[in-house]
Scaffold this motif. Structure first.
Motif, PDB file in Angstrom:
ATOM      1  N   LEU A 120     -37.070 -25.122 -39.757  1.00 33.36           N
ATOM      2  CA  LEU A 120     -35.624 -25.312 -39.674  1.00 33.36           C
ATOM      3  C   LEU A 120     -35.326 -26.598 -38.918  1.00 33.36           C
ATOM      4  CD1 LEU A 120     -32.675 -24.222 -39.975  1.00 33.36           C
ATOM      5  CD2 LEU A 120     -33.029 -23.068 -37.765  1.00 33.36           C
ATOM      6  N   TRP A 127     -23.670 -29.836 -38.454  1.00 32.89           N
ATOM      7  CA  TRP A 127     -23.267 -28.601 -39.107  1.00 32.89           C
ATOM      8  C   TRP A 127     -21.929 -28.115 -38.563  1.00 32.89           C
ATOM      9  CZ3 TRP A 127     -28.303 -25.206 -38.958  1.00 32.89           C
ATOM     10  CH2 TRP A 127     -29.271 -25.808 -39.760  1.00 32.89           C
ATOM     11  N   GLU A 197     -30.652 -18.091 -43.923  1.00 36.70           N
ATOM     12  CA  GLU A 197     -30.820 -18.616 -45.277  1.00 36.70           C
ATOM     13  C   GLU A 197     -29.492 -18.690 -46.026  1.00 36.70           C
ATOM     14  OE1 GLU A 197     -34.395 -15.664 -45.143  1.00 36.70           O
ATOM     15  OE2 GLU A 197     -32.514 -15.915 -44.070  1.00 36.70           O
ATOM     16  N   TRP A 199     -26.525 -18.829 -44.784  1.00 27.05           N
ATOM     17  CA  TRP A 199     -25.640 -19.821 -44.175  1.00 27.05           C
ATOM     18  C   TRP A 199     -26.031 -21.236 -44.605  1.00 27.05           C
ATOM     19  CZ3 TRP A 199     -25.345 -24.076 -41.153  1.00 27.05           C
ATOM     20  CH2 TRP A 199     -24.091 -24.376 -40.623  1.00 27.05           C
ATOM     21  N   VAL A 200     -27.329 -21.528 -44.577  1.00 27.11           N
ATOM     22  CA  VAL A 200     -27.799 -22.854 -44.997  1.00 27.11           C
ATOM     23  C   VAL A 200     -27.496 -23.080 -46.465  1.00 27.11           C
ATOM     24  CG1 VAL A 200     -29.848 -24.282 -45.369  1.00 27.11           C
ATOM     25  CG2 VAL A 200     -29.572 -23.040 -43.224  1.00 27.11           C
ATOM     26  N   HIS A 204     -25.349 -26.206 -47.137  1.00 21.24           N
ATOM     27  CA  HIS A 204     -26.237 -27.343 -47.394  1.00 21.24           C
ATOM     28  C   HIS A 204     -26.920 -27.203 -48.742  1.00 21.24           C
ATOM     29  CE1 HIS A 204     -25.999 -29.006 -43.277  1.00 21.24           C
ATOM     30  NE2 HIS A 204     -25.783 -27.747 -42.961  1.00 21.24           N
ATOM     31  N   ASP A 208     -28.779 -32.039 -48.688  1.00 15.78           N
ATOM     32  CA  ASP A 208     -29.928 -32.269 -47.808  1.00 15.78           C
ATOM     33  C   ASP A 208     -31.248 -32.270 -48.555  1.00 15.78           C
ATOM     34  OD1 ASP A 208     -30.203 -29.662 -48.492  1.00 15.78           O
ATOM     35  OD2 ASP A 208     -30.444 -28.901 -46.458  1.00 15.78           O
ATOM     36  N   THR A 212     -33.166 -28.901 -45.000  1.00 13.79           N
ATOM     37  CA  THR A 212     -32.639 -28.279 -43.781  1.00 13.79           C
ATOM     38  C   THR A 212     -33.468 -27.062 -43.410  1.00 13.79           C
ATOM     39  OG1 THR A 212     -30.395 -29.044 -44.223  1.00 13.79           O
ATOM     40  CG2 THR A 212     -30.632 -27.183 -42.732  1.00 13.79           C
ATOM     41  N   LEU A 213     -33.780 -26.242 -44.398  1.00 19.01           N
ATOM     42  CA  LEU A 213     -34.609 -25.064 -44.189  1.00 19.01           C
ATOM     43  C   LEU A 213     -35.688 -25.030 -45.258  1.00 19.01           C
ATOM     44  CD1 LEU A 213     -35.041 -22.373 -42.635  1.00 19.01           C
ATOM     45  CD2 LEU A 213     -33.585 -21.289 -44.358  1.00 19.01           C
TER      46      LEU A 213
END
Length: 260
Positions: A120, A127, A197, A199-200, A204, A208, A212-213
């Motif tokens: 992460l 963010w 997960e 949320w990302v 995003h 990205d 990001t993750l």
């Protein structure tokens, strides 16, 4: 190992987490406790406050003769996290190889075909300021409504600015937990409900390039080889759990894994 050394070595902003099953979501233990207890969304904040208060009371007299003073709420959560308390924190480490250890050390049933390691990126400032302003306004409104109906609590008071981060990174200053130090450990705390997960993915999904993750899958059948390799790197229960339980796990691995 090749990917880390060839592609990730220059990126110091990543933190890492290992999980035994590849289908487990990145959600803290207190969320699972709340879900299992059928606690409503309206009671979410109140439950966290009461849960932490109960831990503080139960911990009286159990922290040694001269315990250091703990002032920050998240430091209390961190202390409880490493002693089995259900908390809103997720454990992470600065080392991808320590994360791999935690992905492979446990044996459970059922087991998925792969183990998972997450990376992460610590981009919380960007963010919180731009992509999540509307959500922050909604969350502040919910917290204000809670304040009107209940006494102010530490959790709510600590996240009240106009640029409330959706995800915060916590590095406890307390030296009370030697395991945390040896594991290069830190925590994340999500100020929204749901997994990291989701949320990302929501915030995003396109800007990205998926960095990001990152989720790495390693076959479960590689467990013994992985733990052997990590032991040669001095990443083992003796170094990560510097106590008698760590010594016991280390000896058990010697009996379980040939040439460990």
């Amino acid at each position: 190992m090749d990917y880390v050394f060839q592609d990730m070595l220059e990126y110091e902003k990543y933190i890492w987490r290992g999980q035994r099953r590849d289908d487990w979501r990145l959600v803290p233990s207190i969320d699972r406790l709340i879900q299992n207890g059928k606690i409503s969304q309206e009671e979410h904040y109140k439950f966290q406050e009461q849960h932490l208060k109960s831990f503080k009371l139960a911990a009286r007299g159990l922290r040694g003769a001269n315990p250091s003073q703990i002032n920050e709420e998240n430091d209390w959560w961190a202390l409880g996290q490493h002693h089995g308390l259900a908390t809103p924190l997720l454990d992470w480490t600065k080392s991808p190889f320590i994360a791999a250890f935690f992905a492979f050390i446990e044996i459970g049933d059922p087991q998925t075909e792969s183990r998972a390691i997450f990376a992460l990126h610590q981009s919380v400032d960007s963010w919180s300021k731009d992509k999540c302003r509307k959500e922050n306004m909604q969350h502040r409104k919910q917290r204000e409504e809670y304040r009107k109906a209940n006494k102010p609590i530490g959790l709510l008071n600590s996240i009240s600015s106009d640029t409330d981060p959706e995800l915060i990174f916590i590095k406890p200053f307390s030296d009370e937990n030697q395991r945390l130090i040896n594991q290069s450990g830190l925590f994340t705390r999500s100020m929204t409900k749901g997994s990291i997960e989701s949320w990302v993915s929501k915030n995003h999904s396109s800007d990205d390039e998926g960095m990001t993750l990152i989720k790495f899958l390693i076959p479960d059948k590689e467990r013994e080889k992985c733990l052997q390799t990590l032991n040669r790197m001095n990443i083992n229960p003796l170094t990560l759990f510097p106590d008698l339980s760590g010594a016991s796990i280390y000896c058990n691995l010697h009996s379980e894994i040939r040439n460990y």
